[in-house]
Design a protein around this motif. Sequence first.
Motif, PDB file in Angstrom:
ATOM      1  N   THR A  94       0.813  -1.218   0.000  1.00 48.03           N
ATOM      2  CA  THR A  94       0.000   0.000   0.000  1.00 48.03           C
ATOM      3  C   THR A  94       0.845   1.267   0.000  1.00 48.03           C
ATOM      4  O   THR A  94       0.341   2.343  -0.323  1.00 48.03           O
ATOM      5  N   SER A  95       2.115   1.172   0.346  1.00 50.82           N
ATOM      6  CA  SER A  95       3.011   2.341   0.355  1.00 50.82           C
ATOM      7  C   SER A  95       3.525   2.676  -1.039  1.00 50.82           C
ATOM      8  O   SER A  95       4.511   3.401  -1.172  1.00 50.82           O
ATOM      9  N   ALA A  96       2.844   2.172  -2.075  1.00 45.09           N
ATOM     10  CA  ALA A  96       3.244   2.383  -3.473  1.00 45.09           C
ATOM     11  C   ALA A  96       4.620   1.768  -3.716  1.00 45.09           C
ATOM     12  O   ALA A  96       5.535   2.390  -4.237  1.00 45.09           O
ATOM     13  N   PHE A  97       4.708   0.509  -3.326  1.00 42.31           N
ATOM     14  CA  PHE A  97       5.951  -0.244  -3.476  1.00 42.31           C
ATOM     15  C   PHE A  97       5.653  -1.529  -4.248  1.00 42.31           C
ATOM     16  O   PHE A  97       4.756  -2.284  -3.863  1.00 42.31           O
ATOM     17  N   LEU A  98       6.394  -1.754  -5.326  1.00 36.51           N
ATOM     18  CA  LEU A  98       6.271  -2.986  -6.109  1.00 36.51           C
ATOM     19  C   LEU A  98       7.135  -4.030  -5.433  1.00 36.51           C
ATOM     20  O   LEU A  98       8.352  -4.043  -5.572  1.00 36.51           O
ATOM     21  N   LYS A  99       6.512  -4.877  -4.625  1.00 37.71           N
ATOM     22  CA  LYS A  99       7.218  -5.851  -3.802  1.00 37.71           C
ATOM     23  C   LYS A  99       7.796  -6.988  -4.631  1.00 37.71           C
ATOM     24  O   LYS A  99       8.951  -7.357  -4.478  1.00 37.71           O
ATOM     25  N   ALA A 123      -2.704   1.781 -11.134  1.00 37.30           N
ATOM     26  CA  ALA A 123      -3.453   1.646  -9.875  1.00 37.30           C
ATOM     27  C   ALA A 123      -2.952   2.656  -8.845  1.00 37.30           C
ATOM     28  O   ALA A 123      -3.755   3.312  -8.163  1.00 37.30           O
ATOM     29  N   PHE A 124      -1.643   2.811  -8.744  1.00 39.42           N
ATOM     30  CA  PHE A 124      -1.111   3.764  -7.764  1.00 39.42           C
ATOM     31  C   PHE A 124      -1.368   5.210  -8.174  1.00 39.42           C
ATOM     32  O   PHE A 124      -1.611   6.057  -7.319  1.00 39.42           O
ATOM     33  N   ALA A 129      -0.861   8.268  -5.517  1.00 40.35           N
ATOM     34  CA  ALA A 129       0.538   8.134  -5.097  1.00 40.35           C
ATOM     35  C   ALA A 129       1.429   9.018  -5.974  1.00 40.35           C
ATOM     36  O   ALA A 129       1.225   9.092  -7.183  1.00 40.35           O
ATOM     37  N   PRO A 130       2.411   9.707  -5.384  1.00 39.16           N
ATOM     38  CA  PRO A 130       3.302  10.548  -6.184  1.00 39.16           C
ATOM     39  C   PRO A 130       4.354   9.752  -6.961  1.00 39.16           C
ATOM     40  O   PRO A 130       4.901  10.231  -7.946  1.00 39.16           O
ATOM     41  N   HIS A 131       4.629   8.529  -6.490  1.00 30.55           N
ATOM     42  CA  HIS A 131       5.649   7.699  -7.133  1.00 30.55           C
ATOM     43  C   HIS A 131       5.479   6.249  -6.691  1.00 30.55           C
ATOM     44  O   HIS A 131       4.740   5.955  -5.744  1.00 30.55           O
ATOM     45  N   VAL A 132       6.167   5.345  -7.388  1.00 24.42           N
ATOM     46  CA  VAL A 132       6.223   3.927  -7.020  1.00 24.42           C
ATOM     47  C   VAL A 132       7.694   3.569  -6.859  1.00 24.42           C
ATOM     48  O   VAL A 132       8.531   3.951  -7.682  1.00 24.42           O
ATOM     49  N   ASP A 133       7.993   2.836  -5.793  1.00 23.07           N
ATOM     50  CA  ASP A 133       9.349   2.368  -5.537  1.00 23.07           C
ATOM     51  C   ASP A 133       9.418   0.855  -5.675  1.00 23.07           C
ATOM     52  O   ASP A 133       8.397   0.159  -5.593  1.00 23.07           O
TER      53      ASP A 133
END
Length: 162
Positions: A94-99, A123-124, A129-133
């Motif tokens: 949910t923290s905009a992280f591609l696990k 989706a993010f 979300a401002p970004h995905v990590d």
Amino acid sequence: MNGRLVLRMRRLLDEPVSQPVWPKGIRIVPFEPERHAPEIHALLVAAYAQGGGYVEPLSIWWPSLKGDTEYDPGLCFIAADEEGRIVGVAQCWTSAFLKDLAVNPNRRGQGLGSALILEALQAFRQRGAPHVDLKVEADNPSGALRLYRSHGFEEVESYRLD
């Protein structure tokens, strides 16, 4: 200094994200946690068999995943073939992280990883979300680093794991 070099990468979401293009016969399917978890786990094991990641045994992985505070079943994107077999997955936090991003080794090079990344990015972006990590081993043998860079991910940090 020994250990694996890990890169943390980021993709800004300040511009629109392209629509995913799914390979012929592949479709996104809704995640049914109890039904899909064993097949997703098997896919992760196969995808990481040549290096680039690690997954705990199913009996540890699944309870840990679904018990994590960042777990949201709506952020598990599954690609299935015409017979309903899972051939790719993008599991996000949910923290905009591609696990985890995993594609069946027999289905690589067909655009499936790109489509899953775009699905997650969209989706993010819709969630604001401002970004995905994400994190990736610098010597990942699957071409993941090249794939992530092709989608605008840039290195923001690096560190070594022993």
